[in-house]
Design an enzyme around this catalytic site. Structure first.
Site, mmCIF file in Angstrom:
data_model
loop_
_atom_site.group_PDB
_atom_site.id
_atom_site.type_symbol
_atom_site.label_atom_id
_atom_site.label_comp_id
_atom_site.label_asym_id
_atom_site.label_seq_id
_atom_site.Cartn_x
_atom_site.Cartn_y
_atom_site.Cartn_z
ATOM 1 N N ASP A 71 -0.310 6.402 3.315
ATOM 2 C CA ASP A 71 -1.466 6.098 4.150
ATOM 3 C C ASP A 71 -0.950 5.633 5.512
ATOM 4 O OD1 ASP A 71 -4.267 5.678 4.644
ATOM 5 O OD2 ASP A 71 -3.882 3.527 4.450
ATOM 6 N N ASP A 88 -3.219 3.782 8.448
ATOM 7 C CA ASP A 88 -3.798 2.507 8.876
ATOM 8 C C ASP A 88 -3.505 1.431 7.845
ATOM 9 O OD1 ASP A 88 -5.243 3.180 11.364
ATOM 10 O OD2 ASP A 88 -6.405 4.494 10.060
ATOM 11 N N ASP A 108 -2.502 0.615 1.199
ATOM 12 C CA ASP A 108 -2.857 -0.791 1.346
ATOM 13 C C ASP A 108 -4.231 -1.099 0.783
ATOM 14 O OD1 ASP A 108 -4.099 0.709 3.520
ATOM 15 O OD2 ASP A 108 -4.703 -1.239 4.314
#
Length: 343
Positions: free
Chosen positions: A26, A28, A226
């Site tokens: 990922d 961001d 995250d």
């Protein structure tokens, strides 16, 4: 242990960049936040690549094109080709192209990433709900300055029965100034105005996983993210392993309360976790041990004894919490235990 019954983070004697052939990263909250590289990301990814791991960047953010994402990563010191970037815009464009004829008009509520992805699939992006022959509406993150009138435009078309698609439904997105509303919040606006439900392509749903596999050819992928509700759940749905890094949305308390589909295979502070093995959590008569810590769950409270690396303490707490919760979400008080770890 089956994926559905995970009750503890896993251990790995081998470093993760050697145990898996491809990291599905990922962006961001993992590689960057607010456009700036997260601490240790650049050097960790360089070391993982040098060690033979293929890197692919998988983002639910549909705003930018793969070319612009690759350029940005390269500017940060992470050399990247456009083919190494997979976006939810690409996934939703493929989904639409499989359901409408080539050359169909698609109303776009979002950024350039959606328009480019639609054109790649032979579809025609348009701006008005009043276009003749409109075949679909697609909605993706358009940045903080997306005009309110665009949501109205989508609502007009959806209320007329035009099929509605969304790149993703992340309610929030991390940025340099903190957590802001994501595309899921914008999707809610149109849902309220129409009562309709979109077809969604992005993580954690299968279209995004399929797009990633098609574009990377990964055989032993490791999802790195995250967020529990997109990255980790997406890995669960795709039946692949995952690494949660604590540099973005998910925090230690959310991790302890995770239901089975939100429980990562591994957990670490940041992307340095790719370059190491993962310590084993061991069951003992008085709880679960990891490193110098032992965690248990007597009398409705998570307790922690010992000392050492706080991440080992968190791993032990996960085992105690997830075992107690079984197939549900742990509701035990973890405040004192997490305070000991500073997490």
């Amino acid at each position: 242990m089956t994926r559905q019954s995970r009750t503890s983070p896993a251990g790995s004697e081998r470093s993760l960049h050697q145990a898996y052939d491809t990291a599905l990263l990922d962006l961001d909250g993992v590689v960057y936040a607010g456009g700036e590289a997260i601490a240790h990301a650049v050097e960790s990814l360089a070391a993982a690549r040098a060690g033979g791991m293929h890197l692919a960047y998988v983002t639910n953010n549909a705003l930018r094109t793969a070319d612009s994402v690759a350029e940005h990563l390269s500017e940060l010191g992470i050399p990247t080709e456009a083919g190494e970037v997979i976006t939810s815009a690409q996934a939703v464009a493929r989904l639409i192209s499989e359901q409408v004829p080539t050359g169909s008009k698609v109303l776009v509520i979002g950024g350039e990433g959606l328009r480019v992805a639609l054109r790649e699939r032979g579809l025609v992006p348009v701006e008005s709900a009043d276009e003749d022959g409109l075949a679909a509406v697609v909605q993706g993150y358009g940045g903080p300055d997306l005009p309110w009138g665009r949501f109205a435009e989508a609502s007009y078309a959806v209320n007329r029965g035009v099929p509605w698609y969304a790149s993703n439904t992340d309610l929030t997105i991390p940025g340099a100034r903190g957590i802001g509303p994501g595309n899921g919040a914008a999707v809610e606006v149109v849902r309220i105005a129409t009562g309709a439900e979109p077809q969604v392509a992005g993580k954690p749903l299968p279209p995004m996983h399929r797009e990633t596999v098609l574009r990377t050819g990964a055989k032993r992928p490791l999802v790195v993210g995250d967020r529990l509700d997109t990255d980790i759940e997406g890995a669960f749905n795709g039946e692949v392993d995952s690494l949660l890094v604590l540099t973005g949305i998910a925090d230690a308390e959310q991790l302890l309360r995770a239901e089975p589909r939100h429980r990562p295979t591994y957990v670490d502070r940041d992307l340095r976790g790719l370059l190491t093995g993962q310590p084993q959590v061991a069951a003992a008569a008085d709880g679960f041990g990891c490193g110098g810590w032992t965690a248990a769950a007597p009398a409705g409270v998570l307790e922690l004894r010992g000392g050492g690396d706080p991440l080992d303490g968190l791993r032990a707490l996960c085992a105690a919490a997830w075992t107690q919760a079984g197939d549900g979400a742990c509701g035990l008080d973890a405040g004192k235990a997490l305070a000991r770890l500073g997490l």
